[in-house]
Design a protein around this motif. Structure first.
Motif, short mmCIF file in Angstrom:
data_model
loop_
_atom_site.label_atom_id
_atom_site.label_comp_id
_atom_site.label_asym_id
_atom_site.label_seq_id
_atom_site.Cartn_x
_atom_site.Cartn_y
_atom_site.Cartn_z
N MET A 124 0.80 -1.23 0.00
CA MET A 124 0.00 0.00 0.00
C MET A 124 0.83 1.28 0.00
N GLY A 125 2.14 1.15 -0.20
CA GLY A 125 2.95 2.37 -0.30
C GLY A 125 3.38 2.93 1.04
N SER A 126 3.70 2.04 1.98
CA SER A 126 4.09 2.53 3.30
C SER A 126 5.53 3.00 3.38
N PHE A 127 6.31 2.69 2.37
CA PHE A 127 7.72 3.09 2.46
C PHE A 127 7.92 4.49 1.88
N PRO A 128 8.92 5.21 2.42
CA PRO A 128 9.07 6.62 2.03
C PRO A 128 9.44 6.83 0.56
N HIS A 129 9.92 5.77 -0.09
CA HIS A 129 10.36 5.96 -1.48
C HIS A 129 9.38 5.39 -2.50
N GLU A 130 8.26 4.80 -2.02
CA GLU A 130 7.40 4.10 -2.97
C GLU A 130 5.92 4.44 -2.81
N PHE A 131 5.27 4.65 -3.94
CA PHE A 131 3.80 4.72 -3.96
C PHE A 131 3.23 3.30 -3.88
N PRO A 132 1.92 3.15 -3.67
CA PRO A 132 1.33 1.82 -3.69
C PRO A 132 1.75 1.06 -4.95
N GLY A 133 2.00 -0.25 -4.77
CA GLY A 133 2.43 -1.07 -5.91
C GLY A 133 3.92 -0.96 -6.17
N TYR A 134 4.69 -0.51 -5.17
CA TYR A 134 6.15 -0.50 -5.23
C TYR A 134 6.70 0.34 -6.38
N ARG A 135 6.13 1.54 -6.58
CA ARG A 135 6.64 2.39 -7.66
C ARG A 135 7.30 3.63 -7.07
N HIS A 136 8.51 3.87 -7.53
CA HIS A 136 9.35 4.90 -6.89
C HIS A 136 8.72 6.29 -7.03
N VAL A 137 8.84 7.07 -5.96
CA VAL A 137 8.22 8.41 -5.98
C VAL A 137 8.88 9.34 -7.01
N SER A 138 10.11 8.96 -7.43
CA SER A 138 10.78 9.85 -8.40
C SER A 138 10.29 9.61 -9.82
N GLY A 139 9.54 8.53 -10.05
CA GLY A 139 9.04 8.25 -11.40
C GLY A 139 7.96 9.26 -11.78
N ASN A 140 8.25 10.07 -12.81
CA ASN A 140 7.35 11.18 -13.15
C ASN A 140 5.95 10.72 -13.53
N GLU A 141 5.90 9.67 -14.35
CA GLU A 141 4.59 9.25 -14.86
C GLU A 141 3.67 8.81 -13.71
N VAL A 142 4.23 7.98 -12.84
CA VAL A 142 3.41 7.48 -11.72
C VAL A 142 3.05 8.63 -10.78
N ARG A 143 4.04 9.47 -10.49
CA ARG A 143 3.76 10.57 -9.56
C ARG A 143 2.68 11.50 -10.11
N HIS A 144 2.75 11.77 -11.40
CA HIS A 144 1.73 12.64 -11.99
C HIS A 144 0.35 12.01 -11.91
N GLN A 145 0.33 10.68 -12.04
CA GLN A 145 -0.96 9.97 -11.93
C GLN A 145 -1.55 10.17 -10.51
N PHE A 146 -0.71 10.05 -9.50
CA PHE A 146 -1.19 10.25 -8.13
C PHE A 146 -1.54 11.73 -7.89
N GLU A 147 -0.74 12.61 -8.46
CA GLU A 147 -1.03 14.06 -8.28
C GLU A 147 -2.39 14.40 -8.86
N GLN A 148 -2.66 13.79 -10.00
CA GLN A 148 -3.94 14.06 -10.65
C GLN A 148 -5.09 13.50 -9.81
N ALA A 149 -4.91 12.27 -9.35
CA ALA A 149 -5.99 11.63 -8.58
C ALA A 149 -6.20 12.31 -7.23
N TRP A 150 -5.11 12.74 -6.63
CA TRP A 150 -5.21 13.32 -5.28
C TRP A 150 -5.33 14.84 -5.29
N GLY A 151 -5.09 15.45 -6.43
CA GLY A 151 -5.32 16.88 -6.57
C GLY A 151 -4.32 17.77 -5.87
#
Ligand code: SF4
Ligand code: SF4
Ligand code: SF4
Ligand code: FES
Length: 929
Positions: free
Chosen positions: A584-611
């Protein structure tokens, strides 16, 4: 979901693919070959009377109640022991059969107390039901003859009663203990009229080898073995299926209820992880949920030296939000953080990390998996491409060689251990690598082929020497490696492990394991058929935890033991939802599903969903939060369901860090050790009081269902939501299922998961998506998640923690069956009857050298601190190694553990602490709770 009675088909399901057609009472039936006549009849709704048969156990054929007539067959065969045959014609009811059955029942009832109206089994007693079914109306023999009606009860077990006056000697309990649990604690003693059930050598249940799993209680068709809670509360009126909140096995239970009162927990026959079995914790140790220590009102205080003040939810939440915003204004956005809990649901964990990332605006979120299985995530991700175990539990039934490394399944994962023991009794071979002689090594009808009794801290040396044998003796599965793995990485690894310094002979001086044992174990694992590795915290909680996980993955790939049933690499996860909290993304470097927070595509997806904009840099890990707190830079922490002041290593350091913060928020059931440093206490909810999901060690997502109201008034996810809203970041979930829908929409491996879908399938193993709509029991089948499997070189680097003249012994730690982790739950139950204090186990030689006997107080000094425990002298230990559990805060086991940690993940090195021990006359200050 609301029914109380589970259907029992009388004998186990046959897994044969061949079908057989026959006729029963004139009806055609088509069943799998190997099915009993009894089960075939039950499958078309014909219930043949039975007493000694139950679906959980192999047929025994002792009660003779289930007799049937088969055309062309002499006499009256027992339907439970008679397999179906093609063209068979069976009659289950006629006058002759009815007379025989009545006669059998008459004999049983003439030696049975007829106190049905006051009997705890009234309403679900199979004897009573069968008397009705066979139409028994009178007893020709009366009660004048010899009987057992005065036999004395055994009340010694805290959770169940044994009343032999009601026993019909059907042997179901004995068989349940043997076949289901694998403890072999019960026997039928004596013959004929004198035969009776005996525990161990005629001991009381409590003093016997019984581990209180309750399988015998569940199997008993009468009230002879009955739960004390059932006797006290009476029959339940509805039941709700839910999931155990103790360990990573994730057993499914029916919570049997009377209104809001829990009568008993009954393991669910349809549970995919447990198939109707349980252990003493999940079935019985539930009293903590209603314990008087539960805190039910929010509380706040300005300083930790002040007394607590009960306040309304609104005041508590407004105050907390104001404090967090004040601190962020004063010390910066990154001065606050949160800790998620592996005890809480996926939805609750997800929400805490969302709160930290979206409402706090940083990535300072971490979880207790940091201190247990973070190396699993790192090691498996880098070799296989996915951070989780590869198999389902049932896969073990196809394993030919079971290799257990640094795990003690009979204590830590008891229900899976029972399944594993069943496979071992069927003939699978066993290799155990452990510094201690764990029970599994020699247990009824099981004897390990190899016990690699290594010195703590030398795992990597051992795995390299095993790999050396496989490479040097030509045991590599070349075809698998060529087809499935990266050539370059394999060649590098092969050259490395082939080096002479990795040979078992060279490594013997390091590991302490005789070279011949290592060679034998390597040959067996590589050539013995399906080889399955199961490992635990004895692998991960080391300075080279991640290296060892990679070494295990290397070994499995080199021998082709991955990607099908019966093989694999299987971390035995400790806490109920430690897999889920990582997912569920409990680690400081990873979003849910073990995806690194520095990955732009994934981060933008969360930014969009979370506003909101999200940080692209990893946040602080727990140890870094402590360091920053001591440096005056980290000031506020929201802790959901974790007791870091007891469970983390080098406790003095943790206490100092917590003491340096300005707002510590503890959300929990009890005032735990961490609450001593808290400024806000928010009463959390137990697993019985909320809806959600847990993910077990097999990646299996199961529903947790609310069976009663939370005394504090809120599920944990609701509290997080209140806090988020007060911080100005709106959340509007009305039910936990809506949170799962959001998780599914943002996490590819959870794409097909929803509460509705889990309900339909019973449980789902992720990945669950368009490609795998039913989930994924076995991973890496055709290719690895990362494509080609990657071998990594695993150089052995000795830990910094060395023994010397001052600290000549190594302390290692573990768990015991009856207690759980920091004991917050189990210590508040009757489980203390088995284990009321942590003890220091030591070898007789070390004891003799220091004049220590079992029961003496011993002082334990390490480089980090000292504590006192009572001694237990035991041949299970090897000389030079001592061992303790850490279930009681008073033991201060983590006062002495150091802050050494895994190089990759900071997972603490709990398993290796250099110590000296001396006999002392009294406990230390840590032992006073
Ligand atoms: S409770 Fe479990 S271990 Fe104990 S006697 Fe019954 S089946 Fe055996
Ligand atoms: S205790 Fe129950 S299960 Fe065991 S032999 Fe007696 S009646 Fe059967
Ligand atoms: S094995 Fe684990 S999940 Fe199952 S009942 Fe025991 S503690 Fe609960
Ligand atoms: S149920 Fe078949 S012999 Fe007892």
């Amino acid at each position: 979901m609301l029914s109380i009675i589970e259907h029992d088909f009388g004998t186990p399901l046959s897994k044969s693919g061949k079908r057989v057609s026959l006729e029963i009472d004139g009806f055609s039936v088509d069943v799998a070959e190997g099915t009993s006549v009894m089960r075939a009849a039950a499958s078309i709704g014909i219930a043949i009377p039975k007493l000694c048969a139950t679906e959980m156990l192999d047929a025994f054929g002792s009660c003779r109640l289930c007799l049937v007539q088969v055309e062309g067959m002499k006499g009256y065969p027992a339907s439970c022991t008679t397999p179906v045959a093609a063209g068979m014609k069976v009659t289950t009811q006629n006058k002759k059969l009815a007379d025989v059955r009545r006669g059998v029942m008459e004999l049983y009832i003439s030696d049975h107390p007829l106190d049905c109206l006051t009997c705890p089994a009234n309403g679900h007693c199979e004897l009573q039901n069968m008397a009705g079914v066979v139409g028994l109306r009178e007893l020709r023999y009366g009660y004048a003859g010899e009987n057992h009606l005065d036999a004395k009860k055994d009340e010694s077990n805290p959770y169940f009663t044994f009343d032999p006056s009601k026993c019909i000697v059907c042997s179901r309990c004995v068989r349940a203990c043997d076949e289901v649990q694998g403890t072999f604690a019960l026997t039928i003693e004596g013959r004929g009229f004198d035969s009776k059930v005996a525990a161990s050598q005629n001991d009381s249940f409590l003093d016997s080898e019984c581990v209180s799993c309750g399988a015998c209680v569940q199997a008993c068709p009468t009230a002879t073995l009955s739960e004390k809670s059932l006797i006290a509360k009476g029959q339940a009126e509805h039941s709700i299926t839910t999931t155990c909140a103790y360990c990573g096995v994730g057993c499914s239970f029916r919570a049997e209820m009377k209104g809001q009162e829990l009568v008993r927990m009954v393991p669910n026959m349809d549970g995919h992880a447990n198939h109707g079995h349980s252990c003493v914790k999940g079935r019985f140790a539930i009293g903590y949920t209603t314990h008087t220590d539960r805190i039910t009102k929010p509380m706040i205080r300005a300083r930790i030296s002040d007394p607590w003040r009960e306040v309304s939810w609104q005041e508590a939440i407004t105050h907390t939000a104001a404090e967090f915003r004040r601190i962020q204004q004063q010390y910066g956005r990154d001065s606050v953080g949160g800790i998620t809990s592996s005890r809480c649901t996926n939805e609750e964990t997800y929400l805490v990390q969302k709160l930290v990332r979206a409402a706090f605006g940083n990535n300072n979120v971490d979880t207790c998996a940091r201190v247990c299985h973070s190396p699993t995530g790192y090691g498996l991700k880098n070799t296989l491409g996915e951070s989780a175990g590869t198999q389902d539990f049932d896969s073990v039934m196809l394993a030919d060689v079971i290799f257990v490394i640094g795990a003690n399944p009979t204590d830590g994962h008891p229900v899976f251990a029972s399944q594993m023991k069943r496979r071992l009794r069927q003939g699978a071979k066993l290799i155990v690598a452990d510094p201690r002689r764990i029970d599994l090594i020699r247990t009824p009808h099981i004897q390990a082929q190899h016990h690699l009794q290594l010195r703590p801290g030398t795992n990597v040396a051992l795995i390299n020497s095993l790999a050396h044998v496989i490479v040097a003796e030509g045991l590599v599965n070349e075809a698998f490696v060529a087809q499935r793995c990266e050539k370059e990485s394999f060649d590098k690894w092969r050259a490395f492990v082939a080096e002479l310094h990795n040979s078992p002979e060279e490594m013997e001086a390091v590991t302490g394991v005789p070279a011949a044992e290592v060679r034998g174990a390597a040959r067996l694992y590589a050539t013995g058929g399906n080889g399955a590795i199961y490992y635990g915290l004895g692998v991960t909680e080391h300075s080279q935890g991640s290296t060892m996980v990679m070494g295990i993955a290397n070994l499995a790939m080199a021998t082709g033991n991955i990607g099908r049933e019966g093989v694999g690499v299987n971390p035995l996860r400790g806490q109920n939802n430690v897999q889920g909290s990582c997912d569920m993304g409990s680690f400081p470097h990873e979003f849910p599903g073990y995806r690194h927070v520095s990955g732009n595509e994934v981060r933008h997806q969360f930014e969009q969903a979370w506003g909101v904009p999200l940080q692209s840099e990893p946040g602080l890990r727990i140890p870094n939060m402590f360091e920053a707190a001591l440096d005056g830079e980290f000031k506020a922490l929201y802790i959901e369901g974790e007791d870091i002041a007891q469970s983390d290593p080098n406790i003095q350091h943790v206490h100092a860090a917590l003491g340096a913060m300005e707002c510590v928020v503890v959300q929990d059931l009890f005032l735990n050790e961490t609450a001593k440093f808290a400024h806000v206490f928010l009463p959390g909810s137990s697993f019985l009081e909320k809806d959600g999901t847990f993910t077990n060690a097999e990646r299996r997502i199961s529903l947790v269902r609310k069976v009663m109201d939370a005394p504090g008034g809120h599920a944990d996810w609701e509290i997080t939501q209140l806090l988020s809203n007060a911080l100005g970041y709106p959340m509007h979930y009305k039910h936990a299922s809506e949170i799962m829908d959001e998780i599914a929409s943002l996490t590819p491996t959870f794409e097909g998961v929803s509460f509705v879908r889990i309900n339909e399938l019973g449980s789902i193993q992720w990945p669950c998506n368009a490609e795998h709509p039913q989930g994924t029991p076995v991973m890496h089948v055709d290719e690895f998640v990362r494509g080609k499997g990657r071998f990594l070189v695993t150089e052995y680097v000795p830990t910094r923690e060395r023994v010397n003249d001052k600290y000549p012994l190594i302390l290692t730690t573990g768990r015991i069956l009856s207690q759980y982790n920091v004991g917050a739950q189990t210590r508040r139950t009757e489980n203390n009857a088995w284990h009321a204090e942590d003890r220091l186990e030591l070898h007789p030689q070390d004891a003799e050298d220091r004049g220590i006997r079992t029961g003496d107080w011993v002082g334990i000094q390490s480089r980090a601190g000292e504590t006192v425990l009572r001694a237990l002298v035991s041949e299970r230990m090897q000389p030079g190694v001592v061992y303790t559990t850490f279930h009681f805060p008073g033991s201060g086991a983590n006062v002495i553990t150091t802050d050494n940690s895994d190089w990759a993940t900071n997972c603490p090195e709990y398993k290796v602490t250099a110590v000296e021990i001396t006999r002392v006359s009294q406990p230390s200050e840590w032992n006073v709770v």
